[in-house]
Design a protein around this motif. Sequence first.
Motif, short mmCIF file in Angstrom:
data_model
loop_
_atom_site.label_atom_id
_atom_site.label_comp_id
_atom_site.label_asym_id
_atom_site.label_seq_id
_atom_site.Cartn_x
_atom_site.Cartn_y
_atom_site.Cartn_z
N GLU A 1 -42.15 -3.41 49.57
CA GLU A 1 -41.59 -3.86 50.85
C GLU A 1 -40.24 -4.53 50.63
OE1 GLU A 1 -41.46 -3.20 53.64
OE2 GLU A 1 -41.92 -4.69 55.16
N PHE A 2 -39.40 -4.53 51.66
CA PHE A 2 -38.09 -5.16 51.58
C PHE A 2 -37.70 -5.62 52.99
CE2 PHE A 2 -36.66 -1.34 53.59
CZ PHE A 2 -37.29 -0.28 52.93
N ASN A 3 -36.66 -6.44 53.06
CA ASN A 3 -36.07 -6.79 54.35
C ASN A 3 -35.06 -5.72 54.71
OD1 ASN A 3 -37.39 -9.36 54.45
ND2 ASN A 3 -35.91 -10.08 52.92
N PHE A 4 -35.08 -5.32 55.96
CA PHE A 4 -34.18 -4.26 56.40
C PHE A 4 -33.10 -4.86 57.29
CE2 PHE A 4 -33.06 0.08 57.00
CZ PHE A 4 -32.66 0.25 58.32
N ASN A 5 -31.86 -4.65 56.90
CA ASN A 5 -30.73 -5.20 57.66
C ASN A 5 -29.89 -4.07 58.22
OD1 ASN A 5 -30.61 -8.26 56.52
ND2 ASN A 5 -31.21 -6.84 54.92
N ARG A 6 -29.42 -4.27 59.45
CA ARG A 6 -28.61 -3.24 60.08
C ARG A 6 -27.34 -3.85 60.64
NH1 ARG A 6 -30.88 1.61 63.80
NH2 ARG A 6 -30.39 3.12 62.18
N PRO A 7 -26.43 -4.25 59.77
CA PRO A 7 -25.23 -4.94 60.26
C PRO A 7 -24.33 -4.01 61.06
CG PRO A 7 -24.99 -4.39 57.96
CD PRO A 7 -26.41 -4.04 58.32
N ALA A 8 -23.53 -4.61 61.93
CA ALA A 8 -22.64 -3.81 62.77
C ALA A 8 -21.20 -3.84 62.28
CB ALA A 8 -22.69 -4.32 64.21
N SER A 9 -20.94 -4.60 61.19
CA SER A 9 -19.58 -4.66 60.68
C SER A 9 -19.60 -4.71 59.17
CB SER A 9 -18.87 -5.91 61.21
OG SER A 9 -19.42 -7.05 60.57
N PHE B 1 -26.94 -1.67 49.42
CA PHE B 1 -26.47 -0.90 50.57
C PHE B 1 -27.25 0.40 50.64
CE2 PHE B 1 -23.14 -3.71 51.50
CZ PHE B 1 -22.36 -3.97 50.38
N MET B 2 -27.53 0.82 51.87
CA MET B 2 -28.09 2.17 52.05
C MET B 2 -27.19 2.94 53.00
SD MET B 2 -31.84 3.67 52.82
CE MET B 2 -32.25 2.97 54.39
N ALA B 3 -26.73 4.10 52.55
CA ALA B 3 -25.88 4.93 53.40
C ALA B 3 -26.80 5.91 54.14
CB ALA B 3 -24.83 5.64 52.57
N GLY B 4 -26.92 7.14 53.67
CA GLY B 4 -27.80 8.11 54.33
C GLY B 4 -29.23 8.00 53.87
N ASP C 1 -33.61 -6.66 49.74
CA ASP C 1 -32.99 -6.34 51.02
C ASP C 1 -32.32 -4.98 50.95
OD1 ASP C 1 -33.13 -9.41 50.92
OD2 ASP C 1 -32.47 -9.04 52.99
N VAL C 2 -32.57 -4.19 51.96
CA VAL C 2 -31.84 -2.94 52.13
C VAL C 2 -30.90 -3.15 53.30
CG1 VAL C 2 -32.06 -0.53 52.87
CG2 VAL C 2 -33.63 -1.46 51.15
N VAL C 3 -29.60 -2.92 53.04
CA VAL C 3 -28.60 -3.16 54.07
C VAL C 3 -28.04 -1.81 54.49
CG1 VAL C 3 -26.40 -4.28 54.58
CG2 VAL C 3 -28.07 -5.40 53.06
N GLU C 4 -28.48 -1.37 55.67
CA GLU C 4 -28.15 -0.02 56.11
C GLU C 4 -26.83 -0.03 56.86
OE1 GLU C 4 -29.53 3.72 58.70
OE2 GLU C 4 -29.14 1.73 59.47
N LEU C 5 -26.00 0.99 56.62
CA LEU C 5 -24.61 0.98 57.08
C LEU C 5 -24.36 1.86 58.30
CD1 LEU C 5 -23.14 1.41 53.47
CD2 LEU C 5 -23.47 -0.73 54.73
N GLY D 1 -14.16 8.59 56.40
CA GLY D 1 -14.95 7.36 56.40
C GLY D 1 -16.19 7.50 55.53
N ALA D 2 -16.58 6.42 54.87
CA ALA D 2 -17.66 6.47 53.89
C ALA D 2 -18.98 6.96 54.47
CB ALA D 2 -17.85 5.10 53.25
#
Lengths: 155, 775, 264
Positions: C3-11, C27-30, C47-51, C70-71
């Motif tokens: 399990e992990f914390n899932f983050n979905r930042p907007a910037s 970071f998680m891209a696709g 933490d997974v930080v989805e972009l 763009g990345a």
Amino acid sequence: MPSVSMTVNGNAVGGDIEGRTLLVDFIREHLRLTGTHVGCDTSQCGACVVHVDGTSVKSCTMLALQADGCQVETIESLADGDTLHPMQEAFREHHGLQCGFCTPGMVMTAVAMAKENPNLTESDVRRGLEGNFCRCTGYQNIVESIVAGAKAMQG
Amino acid sequence: MSKVNIRDSVRRTEDIRFVSGQGSYIDDMNADGQLMGVFVRSPHAHAAINGFDKTDALALDGVVDVITGVDWAELGFGVIPTNSAVKENADGTPIAVPERPCLAAKRVRFVGEPVAMVIAETVDAAREARELVEVDYAPLDAVTHPVKTLEPGAPLLHDGIDGNLCVYWELGDGDATETELAASDHLVTLELHNNRVTAAPIEPRGTLAIPDTETGVTTIYQATQNIHALRAAMAKILGLENDQLRHVAPDIGGGFGGKNSLYPEPVVTVYAARNLCRPVKWVNDRSESFLSDTHGRSQYTTVELGLDVDGTFRALRTTTVGELGAYCGTVGAFTSTGGSARTQGGVYAFKAMHYRARAGFTNTAPLDPYRGAGRPEGSFQIERIVEKAARELGFDPVELRRQNIMPKTSLPVKTAMGLDVDCGDFPTVFEKTLAMSDRAGFAARAARSVEVGKLRGFAIAPYLECTGGMPKEHAVVTFSEDGAAHLAVGSHSTGMGHETALCQILSAELGLDMNYIGFTQADTDATPLGGGHGGSRGMELGGNAVRQTAIEIVEVGKQIAAHQFECNVGEVDFEDGSFFQPGSNNTMSMGEAVAASFNSEALPDDLAPGCLNIGSTFERGIISIPNGCHAAEVEVDPDTGVIDVTDFWIVDDFGTIINPLLADGQVMGGVGQGLGQAILEQAVYDGDSGQLMTGTFLDYAMPRADDMPPMTLDYYEGSPTEKNPLGVKGAGEAGCCGAPPAIVNAVLDALKDHGVTHIEMPMTPEAVWRSIHET
Amino acid sequence: MYEFNFNRPASVADALAAVADADDGQFMAGGQTMIPVLKQRLAMPSDVVELAKIDDLKGIAVDGGTVTIGAMMTHSEVHNSSDVASAIPALADLAGMIGDPHVRNRGTIGGSVANNDPAADYPAAVVGLGATVVTDRREMAGDDFFVDLFETALAEGELITAVRFPVPDKAAYMKFPNPASRYAIVGVFVSQSGSDVRVAVTGAGPCVFRAVAMETALASDFSADAVAGIFVSGDDFNNDIHASAEYRVHLVTVMAKRAVAKAG
């Protein structure tokens, strides 16, 4: 626990789920839509293909949380009551399935392919199925089904 | 859709639920209160186990039980049985059958062998706990090569089994063969490898066991092809009576033989459910499938062919080394012995044949039948040696075959392997295939290939098949008062379409509407008698059982009609769904007969209501001999070694074709697996560590749509068999027999001017490239 | 997976902060690489930080002689982009060879470049075109970016925001796929810009590299024949059941020839 909400087959659904919940598990276990199948663990077999915001994705390689706010369509969305979707009908007509396990992923892939290109050729289809395994059919009838289904979808 | 006929390409009933995602496969099934089970599997190919420690695993939240191999041994249950059709060595001594526990307690013998089961409230908890089960392994030397394992000094797998040898077996006349070979003008020899593969159905194996504490009966849902025999085996292992277990197969996502075997995991799952009084579900993931599903094929063979100076075949001698894996599979020593021996020599006439096989134990997953179960190996052996003989001796490969194929007039014949070949027209099938393949246009196509830097080749490969599986089958038809019928049959479809084809036979025989025929298979309650699947038996056994039942229904129906017509039974005929008395206006439809069958007032005294509900057992006298011919054109890129199979032609003699659409599907699927074996697939174990190198689809190359050629199919029905009333010759495995030799020989044809005479399967790009550049 | 914390930042700023603040943030891209890795329990980020929600990471801009991607642009988006197709058709072509259609709908250029899988396709384009990797804090030349097996020059917590490709005079990519995984056993990206020639090879070794001898030969004669007799050293080449090092050496030359011919 994070919460997720999305539209699945036209219905708003949601709930509290663990972050690690895969989209395929959300679909199969939480929503009990078991038409989408799991056939491998390396994102290759394609049995899990669904549509997210109109494009085909492997639901085993997507977190449910990634689909938050999205429109998700599974195999169960295609038929209209008792009336099969033209692509489903084409698979039946052309014997594009045997055991049926890869079929939901195949049909969803086919529908996405046909929407992008209504005039699919045989080689378009064979290439477009690179991400879908079938062990039963040898693919020939699947290809025929998809070419025919794409034409039928044009109405 | 109403009444259909045999030979109609009836579209499948089951497709409606399959294309809609409404199929019910094992992982789709859940029971209230179920627990989830996962297996701890050995990471070593060969090791002693000095102990287990499950303390940490049990302490994890949500974990309900951990059963180790030691726990299992203390429970005192039976071992996994083997039912080998070949039970004796050539000298009459018994074959070596090692003991195989469901969970290993003291020793593991292949990577993936189950050593413990963790049962928890969720699969995540079970997987986490799995990592906490401590197993004290002391690794031992391992051997994974079937030839090396039989050499002196190889690590020994089983105490008391010398030299790792399971079986040494022979068939045919050794002396006569030696004499014929010695007298031959030419002797051609070839060493070849039939590569080890795995069935890899897209659905992994799984079981859901649901105990009923009131009745004591456990219902077992399993992704299996063989509910009857496996129910009996599981009951025996667990010390239960058969009727304490109900065994049901839901929709199955492909089998190909791999789901026919008795595996340890379902047995432990059933025990766990009964012990914990809660449903327990276990489903393999794909990595576990690769490790623990039975593998197929795997032979190292020397083939010797003796010919006269004019090319007439005299004798064939095949000496082969197969393997069992770490333990005997469900059919034991059969595949590389009797399984491969029966169709030796293919469609050619031989004065004498001799087959010798040895098979031993290796630190690998057990092997068992995989589509064809020995016959693809046999077809490969004969077609490769014939091709080699042609090249070496300067014969045209087509001509050499043509002159040696058994003519129709020479049948029936008992081959030198003892196979009863009752009928067939092998030359006509051969010529028909050749005609389909546009030989005249080959030169132009080959020239065009050269223009783009490629090499084109052609080969034709006739094949001889024989069927198998359990020789008895039972079908039951139950009517309801509104005329609907329900067919329950003991054979088992895992995708082949029996739900349609068997109902099609019933519809054709009785004039019933397909839309009103229900179908049940694979449930020891609803289909208590049956032989499951295997050996292409679906139509041969299941189909004939249905036909026989229908005929018995008609006989009773005639009595009902005679009663209404007030005539003798002998005056009643039945045709096109109607009973009638010729020379009168008396008719009665099948539907009317069904209605009458529920009404005692409409019945003669000796019939009771429900009299048309009839079950019948069909017993096969002798196996049938499907046969056919495959031909292939390929294009080889000599710079990279990449093979493109550009065209494929098939003519099959399957006798009566019940449903051509479905028959096509079986052939094409078999060709797909044959192409896979020829150019893509191999289950590879590292020679030193014994690790499975091809443990995911990233390394095990599955055929994809763009790997497959367009296939052109036709059938030959001019040689009907009388071996069964329907005249069918089992179709399902044939594709695997013809495709590998057709493709391999076509590649060698393409490369003949480069001095390439042999390439082992799978013909990977590098293997092909090396063969060109190392000559 | 764990399990992990899932983050979905907007910037981008929020994304950087989320990773910096986490015990072990990624970071998680696709997700087409990360999710399989998590499923195999080979990684346990806290933490997974989805972009996916960061607009600044999307978009394709063509500006004079460069194409900036763009990345978070997916392989499908790059493949189907008329801008990319007209400016650098070889790049659109390459993007269409990655994975399969479903993987291409999710996998991204940023994710691929940051991961530096030795069998990935994009690294060959980045080096083969002399592209610039743009991050949240600096720009790096493609030649300096790919360091070793799965290792790049990115600092911890550094985020790729875009990749900027100069438009070449001509370019092409030839891929020899693994029959099982369809990853590159060998992939060769060739480009010519004025007198500069680049030949970038992926799949064969632990990391993408330039075949310098081939570049020199092609600089004076941009033809398949010019490289037909040139073989790279396979000393550190991958060796597995699908392809030996020796075979890969041979394939590099074959694919280079074919790429040059395809470039026109």
